[in-house]
Design a protein around this motif. Structure first.
Motif, PDB file in Angstrom:
ATOM      1  N   LEU A  93       0.818  -1.203   0.000  1.00 11.64           N
ATOM      2  CA  LEU A  93       0.000   0.000   0.000  1.00 11.64           C
ATOM      3  C   LEU A  93       0.857   1.259   0.000  1.00 11.64           C
ATOM      4  O   LEU A  93       0.576   2.232  -0.686  1.00 11.64           O
ATOM      5  CB  LEU A  93      -0.876  -0.021   1.264  1.00 11.64           C
ATOM      6  N   GLN A  94       1.925   1.210   0.779  1.00  9.64           N
ATOM      7  CA  GLN A  94       2.812   2.363   0.878  1.00  9.64           C
ATOM      8  C   GLN A  94       3.490   2.628  -0.473  1.00  9.64           C
ATOM      9  O   GLN A  94       3.603   3.769  -0.906  1.00  9.64           O
ATOM     10  CB  GLN A  94       3.847   2.135   1.992  1.00  9.64           C
ATOM     11  N   VAL A  95       3.907   1.565  -1.148  1.00  8.45           N
ATOM     12  CA  VAL A  95       4.517   1.722  -2.476  1.00  8.45           C
ATOM     13  C   VAL A  95       3.476   2.285  -3.448  1.00  8.45           C
ATOM     14  O   VAL A  95       3.761   3.201  -4.224  1.00  8.45           O
ATOM     15  CB  VAL A  95       5.075   0.381  -3.006  1.00  8.45           C
ATOM     16  N   TYR A 185       6.630   2.195   6.822  1.00  7.02           N
ATOM     17  CA  TYR A 185       6.860   3.396   7.628  1.00  7.02           C
ATOM     18  C   TYR A 185       7.703   4.453   6.923  1.00  7.02           C
ATOM     19  O   TYR A 185       7.955   5.520   7.462  1.00  7.02           O
ATOM     20  CB  TYR A 185       7.544   3.026   8.951  1.00  7.02           C
ATOM     21  N   LEU A 186       8.173   4.134   5.720  1.00 10.37           N
ATOM     22  CA  LEU A 186       8.991   5.111   4.994  1.00 10.37           C
ATOM     23  C   LEU A 186       8.078   6.185   4.413  1.00 10.37           C
ATOM     24  O   LEU A 186       6.985   5.892   3.947  1.00 10.37           O
ATOM     25  CB  LEU A 186       9.748   4.425   3.856  1.00 10.37           C
ATOM     26  N   ASP A 187       8.549   7.432   4.448  1.00 11.92           N
ATOM     27  CA  ASP A 187       7.712   8.454   3.841  1.00 11.92           C
ATOM     28  C   ASP A 187       7.803   8.338   2.325  1.00 11.92           C
ATOM     29  O   ASP A 187       8.726   7.740   1.780  1.00 11.92           O
ATOM     30  CB  ASP A 187       8.096   9.856   4.341  1.00 11.92           C
ATOM     31  N   LYS A 192      10.114   6.812  -2.863  1.00  9.40           N
ATOM     32  CA  LYS A 192      10.194   7.163  -4.280  1.00  9.40           C
ATOM     33  C   LYS A 192      11.654   7.197  -4.730  1.00  9.40           C
ATOM     34  O   LYS A 192      12.026   6.622  -5.741  1.00  9.40           O
ATOM     35  CB  LYS A 192       9.595   8.558  -4.456  1.00  9.40           C
ATOM     36  N   GLY A 193      12.470   7.884  -3.928  1.00  5.18           N
ATOM     37  CA  GLY A 193      13.901   7.995  -4.228  1.00  5.18           C
ATOM     38  C   GLY A 193      14.570   6.632  -4.247  1.00  5.18           C
ATOM     39  O   GLY A 193      15.394   6.337  -5.112  1.00  5.18           O
TER      40      GLY A 193
END
Ligand code: ZN
Length: 202
Positions: A93-95, A185-187, A192-193
């Motif tokens: 989901l985060q990706v 948990y990564l922003d 993206k980077g």
């Protein structure tokens, strides 16, 4: 010394086994449900049974789904030649929220952890073998946490791909991600980077 009713102790034990809930919070929640939370308890009962009856695991990638195939696998506009390996549906989901990835996924469910007795057989990896045999995959992106377990799992998958289909590129998220932090948990910007800067795994 007085004791809590057995059902409360049992409820607290179940709640305490959930990720992120310590024994104190578990006790507090269990007592709350028993005293003030009649409605909450009933809603919880209903929703748990819905989760059990309506949510399944996508048969292709291991994501959560209401159908046999999840939204990502069922979407013909997605690039099925690229498969990103993540640990949990929350990572996926985060990706997705970065809006930068249009490929497919493999959701492992858990990481290989020899120290805890979790071998490759307990991880959703078998389906990857089938997908590799099926052909058409060009790149596998390992998006796993930088922990001992994440590294071990990544290495296992790299070797598996190398043996089964040496032409497939295996890449990893860019270096420099915080150690031990789950992908979920990564922003977005960091993720993206890391995705843009991914490099071939060795
Ligand atoms: Zn799927």
């Amino acid at each position: 010394m007085t004791k809590m009713p057995k059902a409360i102790t049992e409820l607290a034990a179940i709640l305490g086994a959930l990720p992120g809930i310590g024994p104190k919070s578990a006790n507090r929640l269990a007592v709350y449900m028993a005293t003030n939370g009649q409605n909450n308890a009933e809603n919880l009962q209903r929703i748990l049974s819905d989760v059990k009856s309506q949510v399944r695991i996508c048969k292709l990638c291991g994501n959560l789904s209401e159908e046999a195939l999840c939204d990502v696998c069922a979407d013909s506009d997605r690039d099925q030649k690229t498969v990103m390996v993540v640990e949990t549906p929350m990572d996926l989901l985060q990706v997705e929220q970065t809006g930068e990835y249009n490929g497919a996924y493999l959701v492992l469910g858990r990481l290989i952890s020899p120290i805890n007795g979790i071998g490759p057989d307990s991880v959703n990896i078998a389906s990857l073998n089938e997908r590799l045999q099926g052909g058409g995959i060009e790149e596998i992106i390992l998006a796993l946490t930088s922990t001992v377990e994440g590294e071990a799992t990544g290495l296992y998958i790299s070797n598996l791909v190398r043996d089964a289909a040496p032409d497939i590129k295996v890449s990893k998220l860019a270096r420099g991600l915080p150690t031990g932090v789950g992908i979920e948990y990564l922003d977005k910007e960091t993720l993206k980077g890391a995705l843009e800067g991914r490099r071939e795994s060795n």
